[in-house]
Structures are given as structure tokens and as C-alpha cells.
Design a protein around this motif. Sequence first.
Motif, PDB file in Angstrom:
ATOM      1  N   CYS A 109       0.851  -1.194   0.000  1.00 49.94           N
ATOM      2  CA  CYS A 109       0.000   0.000   0.000  1.00 49.94           C
ATOM      3  C   CYS A 109       0.885   1.242   0.000  1.00 49.94           C
ATOM      4  O   CYS A 109       1.855   1.323   0.756  1.00 49.94           O
ATOM      5  N   THR A 110       0.562   2.176  -0.878  1.00 53.04           N
ATOM      6  CA  THR A 110       1.331   3.428  -0.943  1.00 53.04           C
ATOM      7  C   THR A 110       0.448   4.644  -0.624  1.00 53.04           C
ATOM      8  O   THR A 110       0.804   5.774  -0.928  1.00 53.04           O
ATOM      9  N   CYS A 111      -0.697   4.406  -0.036  1.00 55.03           N
ATOM     10  CA  CYS A 111      -1.603   5.523   0.279  1.00 55.03           C
ATOM     11  C   CYS A 111      -1.056   6.365   1.424  1.00 55.03           C
ATOM     12  O   CYS A 111      -0.509   5.837   2.385  1.00 55.03           O
TER      13      CYS A 111
ATOM     14  N   TYR B 265      -9.564   1.440   6.148  1.00 56.32           N
ATOM     15  CA  TYR B 265      -8.851   1.513   4.875  1.00 56.32           C
ATOM     16  C   TYR B 265      -9.728   0.922   3.777  1.00 56.32           C
ATOM     17  O   TYR B 265     -10.189  -0.218   3.895  1.00 56.32           O
TER      18      TYR B 265
ATOM     19  N   THR C 215      -7.943   0.434  -1.411  1.00 53.95           N
ATOM     20  CA  THR C 215      -7.527   1.036  -2.681  1.00 53.95           C
ATOM     21  C   THR C 215      -6.405   0.250  -3.381  1.00 53.95           C
ATOM     22  O   THR C 215      -6.530  -0.118  -4.545  1.00 53.95           O
ATOM     23  N   CYS C 216      -5.329  -0.004  -2.662  1.00 50.65           N
ATOM     24  CA  CYS C 216      -4.144  -0.605  -3.288  1.00 50.65           C
ATOM     25  C   CYS C 216      -4.314  -2.098  -3.572  1.00 50.65           C
ATOM     26  O   CYS C 216      -3.488  -2.698  -4.245  1.00 50.65           O
TER      27      CYS C 216
HETATM   28 ZN    ZN Z   1      -3.112   1.985  -0.312  1.00 52.18          ZN
END
Ligand code: ZN
Length: 292
Positions: A97-99, A118, A121-122
Motif C-alpha cells: 500500500c502506498t496511500c 482503509y 484502494t491498493c
Molecule cells: Zn493503499
Amino acid sequence: MVIGRFAPSPTGPLHFGSLVAAVASYCDAKSQGGQWLLRIEDVDTTRRVEGASEDIIRTLQRYGFEWDGDIVYQSQRSEYYEQALTRLRNLGLAYPCTCSRKEIADSSTQQGIEGVIYPGTCQHHPIKPNTPIAWRLKTPAKRISFEDRIVGWQQHNIGQDIGDFVIKRADSLFSYQLAVVVDDAMQGITHVVRGADLLQSTTRQIYLQQCLGYAPLLYAHIPLVLNNQGQKLSKQTLATALPSDNVKDTLINALHFLPFLPQPFPTFSSLSDLWRWAIDHWQMSNHAKTIT
Ligand code: ZN
Ligand code: GLU
């Protein structure tokens, strides 16, 4: 074989609240003829305070605690946490995850027990290039429950109440949740006795144990010691360090705080006399069991 542990974070000196937790886990293990291990939870090196581990160890010795085996330091165990992460990745249970915090806050519509959930998304979109990666554990809509030996029946829907949580942070440090689960399993811990501030973390830890194929543990969450303002004693609330004199009286106060010994206490002629009596008379029910 009962194996308990005390797992302080070296973010400052021990205070009365930490003493109460140490006393409870010690008496619980020793009264069942078990072992009691000491683990320094310095996995979050950014919070580590110079000299705090040594100070904690010295204080425990002064108060007459006798731990079994060598002291374990989380900061020396990254390889085991990495192995657990690899296992979870191979099982398809962890994803990168890069959020940023802000992106999560802006995109999440669901509220869990610890803030926004969360949104995954990723898991469904490519991660951002050249961005530090955190690793998250996938959490299905699954009920995780256990019977705490003190607080009783507890349950969360791991996906809906907690959501995909971080097991390795973007700064490459492993999370407390992963480290504690790996360590408890590898050290053969059977009985966890700790402060009620960690009650909410327990279902995450049980879920991780299930994912990693570890044996279930028994949990007992003891009441928190609060200051005059009703705050939990901690470094943040400026809890005072345990005194180095008056050790016996301070221990008696800690034992009085816990409802597991018959009152009134006798008079103790020495520290070892006090410990012997407390271990001999300790009564804490053991019947609750982790139920999955
Ligand atoms: Zn993410
Ligand atoms: N290191 C944690 C703390 O000091 C305790 C972790 C545990 O007992 O599971 O709050």
C-alpha cells in the motif's frame, strides 16, 4: 506448561500502571507453576528512549521479579517478522500500500473502532511508483471472538470493525501487532496478561495467529490505573517513575489494586516473603478459552 510474559516498551521508566501489569502476569504464571518471560518491545525504534531498557530491567530486579531465560529484544528479531510477512504474502493475505494518511481519510467512507477503515484502494489499483510501501493484511468480513479471563466475551468483525491493517510500515518498521503475534508464538506464550488498553488489539492478534497457523492463547486484560484526571498512566500523561526505595510498600499497593488476593494482607517481613505469599494466594480464573 503455562508461559506468561511481560512486554514493556522502552519509551520511558516503569510507572505504577506498568508495575500492576507486571505483577499480574508474574503472579498468574508463577501461581500455576509456569514460566515468566521478559521481552523488550523496542520494535518501534523511533519511540525508543536511550537507557530506558536498562532502567526497566534494573527496576524489575529491584522489585524482586525473576524472569526465566534470556531477555528477548524485538529490535533483534526483524528476520522473523520478515519471514511471517513472506508467509502472509505467499498465502495471498498481504498486499503493498502506498496511500498517504490524507488519501485514506479522503477516500474512506467507513468508520471502524479506531477511525476510518482503509478502503482497500491498493488491493484493486496499481501502487504508486517511487513511494515507500507499507504492507497491509487483508481482513475478510469475519467474526473473531474470544472470552477474556477478566472482561469476558469479546468480538469484532475483523473486516468491518478494523479493516485491512498495516503489518509493516512505510518506514520499513514492523507493526506492534505483527511483532507481538510472532514473538508470543515463537516464545511459546500460553497466557497473556496485560493492560486493558490492549483489549481492542486482541482480535487483530487472534486473526493474525489464525492466518499464520499459530496456537490460540488465553487473554486477561487487567483494569487500567488512572491518574487523578482519569487518564491512563503513561509517558504522555507524565506518570512518575516507580520509586527505587519503598519497594515493598509500592508492591503492596500494586497487589491491592488487583482483585485477585484475599484481604486483609498479612505483614510481610521481606520482599521474598511478600512474593511467596502473593504467588501462593493468587486467584484468577483460568477457564475462559479462545473460541474461533
Ligand atoms: Zn493503499
Ligand atoms: N509493549 C506493549 C506496551 O508496553 C505491551 C504489549 C503486550 O503486552 O502485548 O504497551
